[in-house]
Design an enzyme around this catalytic site. Structure first.
Site, PDB file in Angstrom:
ATOM      1  N   ARG A 155       0.844  -1.190   0.000  1.00  0.00           N
ATOM      2  CA  ARG A 155       0.000   0.000   0.000  1.00  0.00           C
ATOM      3  C   ARG A 155       0.887   1.249   0.000  1.00  0.00           C
ATOM      4  NH1 ARG A 155      -3.389  -2.860  -1.564  1.00  0.00           N
ATOM      5  NH2 ARG A 155      -5.387  -3.388  -0.587  1.00  0.00           N
TER       6      ARG A 155
ATOM      7  N   HIS B 160      -0.724  -0.009  -9.862  1.00  0.00           N
ATOM      8  CA  HIS B 160      -1.403  -0.950  -8.954  1.00  0.00           C
ATOM      9  C   HIS B 160      -1.804  -2.218  -9.736  1.00  0.00           C
ATOM     10  CE1 HIS B 160      -3.805  -1.287  -4.972  1.00  0.00           C
ATOM     11  NE2 HIS B 160      -3.556  -2.499  -5.460  1.00  0.00           N
TER      12      HIS B 160
HETATM   13  P1  NAP Z   1      -1.804 -11.618   5.016  1.00  0.00           P
HETATM   14  O1  NAP Z   1      -1.919 -13.030   4.550  1.00  0.00           O
HETATM   15  O2  NAP Z   1      -2.775 -11.094   6.008  1.00  0.00           O
HETATM   16  O3  NAP Z   1      -0.307 -11.458   5.590  1.00  0.00           O
HETATM   17  C1  NAP Z   1       0.095 -10.345   6.298  1.00  0.00           C
HETATM   18  C2  NAP Z   1       1.504 -10.582   6.821  1.00  0.00           C
HETATM   19  O4  NAP Z   1       1.973  -9.353   7.374  1.00  0.00           O
HETATM   20  C3  NAP Z   1       1.551 -11.632   7.925  1.00  0.00           C
HETATM   21  O5  NAP Z   1       2.737 -12.390   7.814  1.00  0.00           O
HETATM   22  C4  NAP Z   1       1.623 -10.777   9.187  1.00  0.00           C
HETATM   23  O6  NAP Z   1       2.291 -11.377  10.282  1.00  0.00           O
HETATM   24  C5  NAP Z   1       2.441  -9.609   8.691  1.00  0.00           C
HETATM   25  N1  NAP Z   1       2.223  -8.424   9.542  1.00  0.00           N
HETATM   26  C6  NAP Z   1       1.053  -7.789   9.808  1.00  0.00           C
HETATM   27  N2  NAP Z   1       1.273  -6.750  10.647  1.00  0.00           N
HETATM   28  C7  NAP Z   1       2.601  -6.746  10.917  1.00  0.00           C
HETATM   29  C8  NAP Z   1       3.432  -5.933  11.716  1.00  0.00           C
HETATM   30  N3  NAP Z   1       2.935  -4.898  12.428  1.00  0.00           N
HETATM   31  N4  NAP Z   1       4.737  -6.209  11.770  1.00  0.00           N
HETATM   32  C9  NAP Z   1       5.260  -7.268  11.078  1.00  0.00           C
HETATM   33  N5  NAP Z   1       4.521  -8.092  10.282  1.00  0.00           N
HETATM   34  C10 NAP Z   1       3.204  -7.816  10.209  1.00  0.00           C
HETATM   35  O7  NAP Z   1      -1.841 -10.627   3.780  1.00  0.00           O
HETATM   36  P2  NAP Z   1      -1.517 -10.962   2.244  1.00  0.00           P
HETATM   37  O8  NAP Z   1      -2.653 -11.658   1.590  1.00  0.00           O
HETATM   38  O9  NAP Z   1      -0.165 -11.578   2.179  1.00  0.00           O
HETATM   39  O10 NAP Z   1      -1.482  -9.492   1.626  1.00  0.00           O
HETATM   40  C11 NAP Z   1      -0.596  -8.511   2.116  1.00  0.00           C
HETATM   41  C12 NAP Z   1      -0.922  -7.172   1.509  1.00  0.00           C
HETATM   42  O11 NAP Z   1      -0.567  -7.148   0.136  1.00  0.00           O
HETATM   43  C13 NAP Z   1      -2.402  -6.808   1.487  1.00  0.00           C
HETATM   44  O12 NAP Z   1      -2.833  -6.334   2.754  1.00  0.00           O
HETATM   45  C14 NAP Z   1      -2.434  -5.733   0.445  1.00  0.00           C
HETATM   46  O13 NAP Z   1      -2.197  -4.464   1.043  1.00  0.00           O
HETATM   47  C15 NAP Z   1      -1.279  -6.082  -0.477  1.00  0.00           C
HETATM   48  N6  NAP Z   1      -1.732  -6.504  -1.809  1.00  0.00           N
HETATM   49  C16 NAP Z   1      -1.390  -5.725  -2.874  1.00  0.00           C
HETATM   50  C17 NAP Z   1      -1.774  -6.111  -4.146  1.00  0.00           C
HETATM   51  C18 NAP Z   1      -1.344  -5.311  -5.342  1.00  0.00           C
HETATM   52  O14 NAP Z   1      -1.798  -5.580  -6.445  1.00  0.00           O
HETATM   53  N7  NAP Z   1      -0.450  -4.365  -5.172  1.00  0.00           N
HETATM   54  C19 NAP Z   1      -2.513  -7.287  -4.323  1.00  0.00           C
HETATM   55  C20 NAP Z   1      -2.841  -8.038  -3.216  1.00  0.00           C
HETATM   56  C21 NAP Z   1      -2.447  -7.647  -1.953  1.00  0.00           C
HETATM   57  P3  NAP Z   1       1.761 -12.748  10.944  1.00  0.00           P
HETATM   58  O15 NAP Z   1       2.102 -13.830   9.956  1.00  0.00           O
HETATM   59  O16 NAP Z   1       2.585 -12.852  12.186  1.00  0.00           O
HETATM   60  O17 NAP Z   1       0.284 -12.568  11.167  1.00  0.00           O
HETATM   61  C1  GLV Z   2      -5.095  -5.327  -4.029  1.00  0.00           C
HETATM   62  O1  GLV Z   2      -4.379  -4.397  -3.803  1.00  0.00           O
HETATM   63  C2  GLV Z   2      -5.716  -6.145  -3.037  1.00  0.00           C
HETATM   64  O2  GLV Z   2      -5.554  -5.851  -1.839  1.00  0.00           O
HETATM   65  O3  GLV Z   2      -6.389  -7.129  -3.398  1.00  0.00           O
END
Ligand code: NAP
Ligand code: GLV
Length: 300
Positions: free
Chosen positions: A215, A263
């Protein structure tokens, strides 16, 4: 089962999602906002893509809010979100694979100076740079969730020296000190907003690169630009921004050390994500456990 489908989508996107969801869950009836407002008591679940604030108020029989986005920061910012209703994020292996591809492209391009060569081509410059091996590079992946793990799994077999960071209390600064490339895949929460600031960049070795695929609000833009301008950071690959689309005239557009994506790191693919949503909708209907629940206390 009657399901509200709404969000920040144009007519064509809404139709595409409707068709994919209807194929994955043929027994459901799909309602738009107007139908839900006319008969709120009929709505049992909502499939949403960052709907306008207030969209999910006043639905007395709502059992599940299924997000079509992986990141739920915009959804959770709606103060009117019904308190007791479970929220599920989108976790789709196809989306994680797309993210890992984007991360791989960025890492490979940084390793082999392909961003530099693209810049040189625009200037008509013929100049070769030292060729680095994958195992010359230490890559730190912030976030070890669906996206972070898929990225690690993509990079490790290619020989990169990969480290991960998650919310387990381990210190970040020692990891930053060892990272040639940092890839941000954290959710946007009160704890992570503005994490990539001057102190963060100063903790990286000189010549490091930053890849932000999570983000825009994770980054303090002025601090990143300063770290790039003094040459402390080699390059930044940015997919996400405080304001999207990235405004015309923003320094990132033309900065020689910045690569901008619109994005596009990992879009939700209706073909697979509709099936993921359908599994959760059936679970909500039948009173079975729902997958990928958001912890509202942690904001992710
Ligand atoms: P997720 O499965 O919820 O994983 C989040 C990870 O971040 C977990 O490992 C969590 O730790 C860690 N985390 C959360 N808060 C933290 C903190 N304060 N300090 C250290 N680590 C922390 O999320 P995801 O599905 O991987 O997605 C992550 C992000 O990618 C989304 O929230 C979104 O913003 C972004 N995204 C972007 C796109 C794009 O097209 N650019 C697409 C999809 C997603 P734990 O394992 O210990 O819980
Ligand atoms: C894209 O940024 C998503 O969070 O799915």
């Amino acid at each position: 089962m009657k399901v509200l489908l709404c969000g920040d989508m144009d007519v064509a996107e809404t139709a595409q999602w409707h068709d994919a969801l209807a194929a994955a869950l043929p027994e459901a009836r799909w309602l738009d906002m107007a139908a839900a407002r006319a008969r709120p008591a009929e709505v049992q679940a909502a499939v949403v893509a960052n709907p306008p604030p207030g969209s999910l108020q006043g639905l007395p029989h709502l059992r599940l809010i299924q997000s079509l986005w992986a990141g739920v920061d915009r959804l959770l910012a709606d103060a009117t979100l019904p308190a007791g209703v479970p929220i599920a994020r989108m976790v789709d292996p196809a989306m994680s694979a797309a993210m890992a591809e984007t991360a791989l492209w960025a890492v490979l391009s940084l390793q082999r100076d392909f961003f530099v060569y693209a810049q040189q081509q625009r200037q008509g410059v013929w100049l070769q740079h030292a060729q680095r091996r994958a195992d010359d590079l230490r890559v730190l992946v912030l976030g070890q969730g669906a996206m972070g793990r898929a990225t690690v799994d993509r990079l490790v077999p290619l020989g990169y020296r990969v480290m991960g960071w998650r919310r387990d209390g381990s210190a970040l600064a020692p990891l930053l000190a060892q990272a040639d490339i940092v890839i941000n895949l954290l959710p946007l929460t009160p704890e992570t907003r503005g994490l990539l600031d001057a102190r963060f960049f100063a903790a990286l070795p000189a010549g490091a690169a930053v890849v932000n695929l999570a983000r825009g609000a994770h980054v303090v833009d002025a601090d990143l630009l300063a770290a790039l301008d003094v040459g402390h950071l080699r390059h930044a690959v940015l997919d996400v921004f405080h304001t999207e689309p990235l405004p015309a005239g923003h320094p990132y557009w033309t900065h020689p050390r910045v690569t901008v994506l619109p994005h596009a790191a990992a879009a939700t693919d209706p073909r697979s994500a509709a099936v993921v949503a359908a599994v959760n909708l059936r679970a909500a209907r039948d009173g079975r456990p729902i997958a990928h629940l958001v912890d509202r206390q942690r904001s992710y």
